[in-house]
Design an enzyme around this catalytic site. Structure first.
Site, PDB file in Angstrom:
ATOM      1  N   GLU A 128       0.799  -1.239   0.000  1.00 30.71           N
ATOM      2  CA  GLU A 128       0.000   0.000   0.000  1.00 30.71           C
ATOM      3  C   GLU A 128       0.824   1.278   0.000  1.00 30.71           C
ATOM      4  O   GLU A 128       0.526   2.217   0.736  1.00 30.71           O
ATOM      5  CB  GLU A 128      -0.963  -0.016   1.203  1.00 30.71           C
ATOM      6  CG  GLU A 128      -1.898  -1.204   1.194  1.00 30.71           C
ATOM      7  CD  GLU A 128      -2.931  -1.174   2.330  1.00 30.71           C
ATOM      8  OE1 GLU A 128      -2.840  -0.301   3.208  1.00 30.71           O
ATOM      9  OE2 GLU A 128      -3.826  -2.053   2.322  1.00 30.71           O
ATOM     10  N   ASN A 171       2.210  -5.161  -3.160  1.00 26.76           N
ATOM     11  CA  ASN A 171       0.797  -5.471  -2.884  1.00 26.76           C
ATOM     12  C   ASN A 171       0.022  -4.179  -2.622  1.00 26.76           C
ATOM     13  O   ASN A 171       0.508  -3.292  -1.913  1.00 26.76           O
ATOM     14  CB  ASN A 171       0.749  -6.365  -1.624  1.00 26.76           C
ATOM     15  CG  ASN A 171      -0.599  -7.006  -1.363  1.00 26.76           C
ATOM     16  OD1 ASN A 171      -1.148  -7.679  -2.227  1.00 26.76           O
ATOM     17  ND2 ASN A 171      -1.135  -6.807  -0.161  1.00 26.76           N
ATOM     18  N   HIS A 208     -10.387  -6.197  -2.448  1.00 23.63           N
ATOM     19  CA  HIS A 208     -11.469  -5.951  -1.480  1.00 23.63           C
ATOM     20  C   HIS A 208     -12.580  -5.234  -2.251  1.00 23.63           C
ATOM     21  O   HIS A 208     -12.530  -4.022  -2.457  1.00 23.63           O
ATOM     22  CB  HIS A 208     -10.974  -5.085  -0.323  1.00 23.63           C
ATOM     23  CG  HIS A 208      -9.923  -5.737   0.511  1.00 23.63           C
ATOM     24  ND1 HIS A 208     -10.185  -6.873   1.254  1.00 23.63           N
ATOM     25  CD2 HIS A 208      -8.627  -5.432   0.728  1.00 23.63           C
ATOM     26  CE1 HIS A 208      -9.069  -7.227   1.906  1.00 23.63           C
ATOM     27  NE2 HIS A 208      -8.120  -6.381   1.592  1.00 23.63           N
ATOM     28  N   GLU A 236      -6.161 -10.725  -1.198  1.00 22.18           N
ATOM     29  CA  GLU A 236      -6.994 -10.480  -0.006  1.00 22.18           C
ATOM     30  C   GLU A 236      -8.476 -10.433  -0.372  1.00 22.18           C
ATOM     31  O   GLU A 236      -9.230  -9.604   0.123  1.00 22.18           O
ATOM     32  CB  GLU A 236      -6.583  -9.160   0.676  1.00 22.18           C
ATOM     33  CG  GLU A 236      -5.126  -9.113   1.067  1.00 22.18           C
ATOM     34  CD  GLU A 236      -4.720  -7.834   1.798  1.00 22.18           C
ATOM     35  OE1 GLU A 236      -5.617  -7.066   2.234  1.00 22.18           O
ATOM     36  OE2 GLU A 236      -3.507  -7.611   1.940  1.00 22.18           O
ATOM     37  N   ASP A 238     -12.262 -10.359  -0.820  1.00 28.03           N
ATOM     38  CA  ASP A 238     -13.563 -10.415  -0.150  1.00 28.03           C
ATOM     39  C   ASP A 238     -14.505  -9.491  -0.912  1.00 28.03           C
ATOM     40  O   ASP A 238     -14.061  -8.522  -1.521  1.00 28.03           O
ATOM     41  CB  ASP A 238     -13.491 -10.105   1.362  1.00 28.03           C
ATOM     42  CG  ASP A 238     -12.758  -8.830   1.726  1.00 28.03           C
ATOM     43  OD1 ASP A 238     -12.592  -7.946   0.854  1.00 28.03           O
ATOM     44  OD2 ASP A 238     -12.360  -8.701   2.903  1.00 28.03           O
TER      45      ASP A 238
HETATM   46  C1  XIL Z   1      -6.521  -6.090   8.178  1.00 29.84           C
HETATM   47  C2  XIL Z   1      -6.862  -7.248   9.088  1.00 29.84           C
HETATM   48  O1  XIL Z   1      -7.751  -8.102   8.434  1.00 29.84           O
HETATM   49  C3  XIL Z   1      -7.472  -6.730  10.379  1.00 29.84           C
HETATM   50  O2  XIL Z   1      -7.606  -7.800  11.315  1.00 29.84           O
HETATM   51  C4  XIL Z   1      -6.603  -5.630  10.972  1.00 29.84           C
HETATM   52  O3  XIL Z   1      -7.262  -5.083  12.093  1.00 29.84           O
HETATM   53  C5  XIL Z   1      -6.315  -4.555   9.969  1.00 29.84           C
HETATM   54  O4  XIL Z   1      -5.723  -5.132   8.828  1.00 29.84           O
HETATM   55  N1  XIL Z   1      -5.009  -4.448   3.601  1.00 29.84           N
HETATM   56  C6  XIL Z   1      -4.037  -5.297   4.082  1.00 29.84           C
HETATM   57  C7  XIL Z   1      -4.348  -6.167   5.238  1.00 29.84           C
HETATM   58  O5  XIL Z   1      -2.950  -5.393   3.499  1.00 29.84           O
HETATM   59  O6  XIL Z   1      -3.217  -6.395   6.061  1.00 29.84           O
HETATM   60  C8  XIL Z   1      -5.471  -5.625   6.059  1.00 29.84           C
HETATM   61  O7  XIL Z   1      -5.796  -6.580   7.069  1.00 29.84           O
HETATM   62  C9  XIL Z   1      -6.668  -5.295   5.203  1.00 29.84           C
HETATM   63  C10 XIL Z   1      -6.314  -4.251   4.179  1.00 29.84           C
END
Ligand code: XIL
Length: 300
Positions: A128, A171, A208, A236, A238
């Protein structure tokens, strides 16, 4: 095949999930974990605040638990993450001297990577780093502000020399839409690294998504990054409300791109999700397969 991991393996891919060490005592959770997935990503346990909460004092207990458990189950592990502005301890955030911060960053990368050397298939070396919105530039962070834009290159060079066998990924989120300025900014970074021989092997697209699922041009984004000579991974995934067709099109986009090597969903049951109120995952709170599960499975 009858599980996500086995079905993905038929095309040489992995299907993974984020895992939380605190849930490993939950039998419903570990049953699904062991049955369905062939890759795991520690959800929080490898982040800087977990692994080096104070300078030079490393804590690997929870990450070890996940890595050892995955190894025992025959699962591969993604490393997440080495350099990120979030979940970063205050002692790092307050460093203002470039030589100090460079040393601290390199020491963090080498110590964490060496701990798991040879056991991580892909590392999110930098997470990020790009800003949202129209700039296409890096976001402000202690790393960019103190070290300059070159901190990403420095991190990848250090990572390569520490564990040459691990795939090194950049990422980020909101880089799924090919037309987004942020996507183009990351694309230029990767293109520049490949042109100059800076080590980078993969781009992780967090994915996401809202209930609409991936943008229509998602596969174009994947294939465009891949054409630069890197793998792409959905890291990641969802999707709000988990619409079956949104999961299917995400999976299809990956399967249609030869260099899309794997998919990770960001948790197992809806109740495990960081977006729990949106019910974005493949298993319901009781651990039952949701319609999106079958849709993802049959899309592979
Ligand atoms: C999130 C986790 O799922 C949570 O448990 C935590 O509180 C915050 O981070 N991008 C990422 C992940 O790269 O590491 C994040 O994970 C979600 C967004």
């Amino acid at each position: 095949a009858s599980t996500l991991g086995a079905q993905a393996a038929q095309s040489g891919r992995y299907f993974g999930t984020a895992v939380a060490a605190g849930r490993l005592g939950d039998g419903t959770y570990t049953t699904i974990l062991g049955r369905e997935f062939n890759s795991v990503t520690p959800e929080n346990e490898m982040k800087w605040d977990a692994t080096e909460p104070s300078r030079g004092r490393f804590n690997f207990g929870p990450a070890d638990q996940i890595v050892n458990g995955a190894t025992a189950r025959g699962q591969r592990v993604r490393g997440h993450t080495l350099v990120w502005h979030s979940q970063l301890p205050g002692w790092v955030n307050s460093i203002r001297d470039a030589n100090t911060l460079r040393g601290v960053m390199n020491n963090h990368i080498t110590t964490v990577m060496n701990r798991y050397k040879g056991r991580i298939h892909s590392w999110d070396v930098v997470n990020e780093a790009f800003a949202d919105g129209p700039s296409g530039q890096l976001r402000s962070s202690v790393f960019r502000d103190v070290l300059g834009n070159g901190f990403i290159e420095q991190a990848f060079r250090t990572a390569r020399s520490t564990d040459p066998a691990a795939k090194l990924c950049y990422n980020d989120y909101n880089i799924e839409d090919w037309n987004a300025a942020k996507t183009q900014g990351v694309y230029r970074l990767v293109r520049d690294f490949k042109a100059r021989g800076v080590p980078i092997d993969c781009v992780g697209l967090q994915a996401h998504f809202g209930a609409g699922g991936p943008p229509a041009n998602f596969q174009t984004t994947l294939s465009s990054f891949a054409a630069l000579g890197v793998d792409v991974q959905i890291t990641e995934l969802d999707i709000a409300q988990a619409p079956p067709n949104a999961y299917a099109s995400t999976v299809r986009a990956c399967l249609n791109v030869a260099r899309c090597t794997g998919i990770t969903v960001w948790g197992i049951r809806d109740s495990d999700s960081w977006r729990a109120s949106e019910n974005p995952l493949l298993f319901d709170r009781g651990g039952n397969k949701k319609p999106a599960y079958r849709s993802a499975l049959t899309a592979m």
